[in-house]
Design an enzyme around this catalytic site. Structure first.
Site, PDB file in Angstrom:
ATOM      1  N   THR A 157       0.867  -1.187   0.000  1.00  0.00           N
ATOM      2  CA  THR A 157       0.000   0.000   0.000  1.00  0.00           C
ATOM      3  C   THR A 157       0.903   1.236   0.000  1.00  0.00           C
ATOM      4  O   THR A 157       1.401   1.629  -1.034  1.00  0.00           O
ATOM      5  CB  THR A 157      -0.970  -0.012   1.201  1.00  0.00           C
ATOM      6  OG1 THR A 157      -0.235  -0.257   2.407  1.00  0.00           O
ATOM      7  CG2 THR A 157      -2.037  -1.080   1.023  1.00  0.00           C
ATOM      8  N   LYS A 183       4.038  -7.044   3.903  1.00  0.00           N
ATOM      9  CA  LYS A 183       3.777  -5.640   3.615  1.00  0.00           C
ATOM     10  C   LYS A 183       3.396  -4.967   4.916  1.00  0.00           C
ATOM     11  O   LYS A 183       2.898  -5.592   5.847  1.00  0.00           O
ATOM     12  CB  LYS A 183       2.679  -5.465   2.558  1.00  0.00           C
ATOM     13  CG  LYS A 183       1.278  -5.928   2.952  1.00  0.00           C
ATOM     14  CD  LYS A 183       0.444  -5.006   3.827  1.00  0.00           C
ATOM     15  CE  LYS A 183       0.365  -3.607   3.279  1.00  0.00           C
ATOM     16  NZ  LYS A 183      -0.463  -2.733   4.228  1.00  0.00           N
ATOM     17  N   THR A 194      -1.712  -3.095  10.689  1.00  0.00           N
ATOM     18  CA  THR A 194      -1.867  -3.163   9.249  1.00  0.00           C
ATOM     19  C   THR A 194      -0.600  -3.724   8.641  1.00  0.00           C
ATOM     20  O   THR A 194       0.257  -3.002   8.181  1.00  0.00           O
ATOM     21  CB  THR A 194      -2.179  -1.790   8.646  1.00  0.00           C
ATOM     22  OG1 THR A 194      -3.427  -1.363   9.171  1.00  0.00           O
ATOM     23  CG2 THR A 194      -2.326  -1.885   7.146  1.00  0.00           C
ATOM     24  N   GLU A 280       5.883   4.654   7.430  1.00  0.00           N
ATOM     25  CA  GLU A 280       5.523   5.809   6.607  1.00  0.00           C
ATOM     26  C   GLU A 280       6.330   7.037   7.006  1.00  0.00           C
ATOM     27  O   GLU A 280       6.277   7.488   8.148  1.00  0.00           O
ATOM     28  CB  GLU A 280       4.023   6.082   6.740  1.00  0.00           C
ATOM     29  CG  GLU A 280       3.181   5.026   6.060  1.00  0.00           C
ATOM     30  CD  GLU A 280       1.703   5.144   6.333  1.00  0.00           C
ATOM     31  OE1 GLU A 280       0.925   4.528   5.595  1.00  0.00           O
ATOM     32  OE2 GLU A 280       1.321   5.846   7.290  1.00  0.00           O
ATOM     33  N   ASN A 402      -0.509  10.569   5.731  1.00  0.00           N
ATOM     34  CA  ASN A 402      -1.757  10.169   6.368  1.00  0.00           C
ATOM     35  C   ASN A 402      -2.825  11.257   6.360  1.00  0.00           C
ATOM     36  O   ASN A 402      -3.994  10.977   6.582  1.00  0.00           O
ATOM     37  CB  ASN A 402      -1.486   9.691   7.797  1.00  0.00           C
ATOM     38  CG  ASN A 402      -0.907   8.292   7.793  1.00  0.00           C
ATOM     39  OD1 ASN A 402      -1.617   7.325   7.624  1.00  0.00           O
ATOM     40  ND2 ASN A 402       0.412   8.209   7.958  1.00  0.00           N
ATOM     41  N   THR A 407      -7.091  10.270  -0.617  1.00  0.00           N
ATOM     42  CA  THR A 407      -7.159  11.128  -1.799  1.00  0.00           C
ATOM     43  C   THR A 407      -5.849  11.202  -2.556  1.00  0.00           C
ATOM     44  O   THR A 407      -5.776  11.813  -3.602  1.00  0.00           O
ATOM     45  CB  THR A 407      -7.570  12.553  -1.399  1.00  0.00           C
ATOM     46  OG1 THR A 407      -6.670  13.027  -0.387  1.00  0.00           O
ATOM     47  CG2 THR A 407      -8.991  12.560  -0.825  1.00  0.00           C
TER      48      THR A 407
END
Length: 407
Positions: A157, A183, A194, A280, A402, A407
């Site tokens: 992702t 992942k 996640t 991230e 985040n 979007t």
């Protein structure tokens, strides 16, 4: 990558399909604009299977279906994974879509439905576009889509890189391979999150023993990482063992059980650290070592408290040797200890000794904190308990990613 780690060898370019009898692949079916978004792997024979799943009460539909498959006979033969859409919080329709996804995949690879498992990762609350997914699954038989590298890419992702590994070892005179892929980048926190991790091996080991090993190893690997403190709805660790190596059945009483256990532990820890490293917006992998606690469980709680502290993580990002944030995290861990016996190191730099500041070179500490891998070592007493946790720094980029995830 190739090297020797004790009783096993890391395979150069090893992956989830390195073990005998396994294949993997990935393709683009339209869930994402251009990137691969549908991955799968399967064994040419049914494999003993075990799983560990997220602790979030809102378990996504794929988890429910996969747990049902594993419970049916403690066997699996294949797993199909989509990225982009989590199929979580989608009600009865989402559950039916997960069942349909399993059925389509099982039919395509020619196995009984209960031998197939499904996984999804991505945005929560959206239904799967089953027309696109069905078309994609129907293309699995096309050899052009085979390749473990394609599988590793298809399940990502917000990850910035693929995560895969395999090792070789010898048991009963037979070569055994353990491979894996994972992942995970955000919403990562101890007790699953996640992240998806899939491990394959051609070892002969019964599901009950495989499950016991996986649970124990998960507690010292995947359950010891954090990126941002959030625990998600979806993800899991699955292990499949198809027995194609031809060794005698492995049990904890087998003379070489520990060799297998250590190799499986290495694969899980490697994948866990790669997830933490790829957090991230992360710029550093942070390892927290705790020693001297009253028990291993106490040490684990202290390590998790330090690695989960946003103030510690932001200080690491700013290369600020703010040891006060570390001792504060130790103090609110909930574990009983004597502050006067606590010492803290940044790498080899002693910053706190027996609960009070130790004079250190701020410039050298800053230089160390700018490295890509940081070790925080906490000696919290004279006990025998120890533990290790992994995480990353918390950066401006994390907020950017985040703030606009959907979007």
């Amino acid at each position: 990558m190739q090297g020797q780690e004790g009783s096993f060898t890391i395979i150069k370019d090893g992956n989830i399909a390195s073990a005998k009898g396994f294949q993997a692949g990935g393709l683009h079916c339209g869930l994402r604009k251009k990137k691969l978004d549908l991955g799968w792997f399967y064994s040419d024979v049914p494999a003993q299977a075990a799983g560990v799943y997220t602790t979030n009460i809102f378990q996504a539909a794929p988890l429910k279906v996969t747990q049902e498959s594993v419970a049916a006979a403690q066997q699996l033969q294949g797993v199909v994974v989509n990225s982009a859409i989590a199929n979580a919080c989608t009600g009865e329709q989402g559950l039916q879509d997960a069942y349909d996804m399993r059925k389509l995949f099982a039919e395509t690879i020619g196995v009984e439905e209960h031998l197939a498992a499904v996984a999804s990762t991505g945005v929560i609350g959206d239904l799967l576009p089953m027309d696109k997914l069905s078309k994609g699954i129907s293309q699995i038989a096309d050899g052009n889509h085979l390749g473990a590298d394609k599988f590793e890419t298809a399940i990502l992702t917000t990850d910035t890189k693929e995560k895969g590994i395999a090792v070789e070892l010898e048991i009963d005179g037979q070569k055994i391979t353990i491979g894996g892929a994972a992942k995970g980048s955000g919403m990562i926190h101890p007790n699953m999150a996640t992240m998806l991790s899939f491990i394959t091996t051609d070892a002969h080991v019964e599901a009950s023993h495989l499950s016991g090993a996986l649970k124990a190893i998960t507690n010292q690997s995947f359950n010891m990482i954090t990126v941002d403190g959030d625990t998600s709805t979806n993800d899991m660790v699955l292990v499949l063992a198809n027995g194609r190596a031809g060794n005698q059945s492995l049990t904890p009483h087998h003379s070489e059980w520990q060799v297998f256990f250590e190799a499986l532990t290495f694969v899980c820890e490697y994948l866990a650290k790669e997830i933490a490293r790829d957090g991230e917006g992360a710029t550093r992998l942070v390892e927290v070592q705790v020693q001297g606690a009253s028990s291993d469980d106490a040490a684990a709680k202290i390590a998790k408290s330090i690695i989960s502290s946003n103030l510690v993580k932001t200080a690491i990002h700013g290369a600020d040797a703010n040891w006060g944030r570390i001792v504060t995290a130790i103090g609110y861990s909930g574990e009983s200890l004597d502050p006067d016996q606590v010492s803290v190191y940044l790498g080899e730099i002693l910053v706190v000794e027996n609960g009070v500041p130790h004079v250190f070179d701020e410039d050298k500490a800053k230089e160390y904190l700018l490295e890509e891998e940081i070790i925080i070592h906490a000696q919290v007493g004279n006990g025998d308990g120890s533990s290790v946790a992994w995480g990353c720094d918390l950066s401006y980029e994390y907020v950017r990613i985040n703030a606009s995830y959907r979007t």
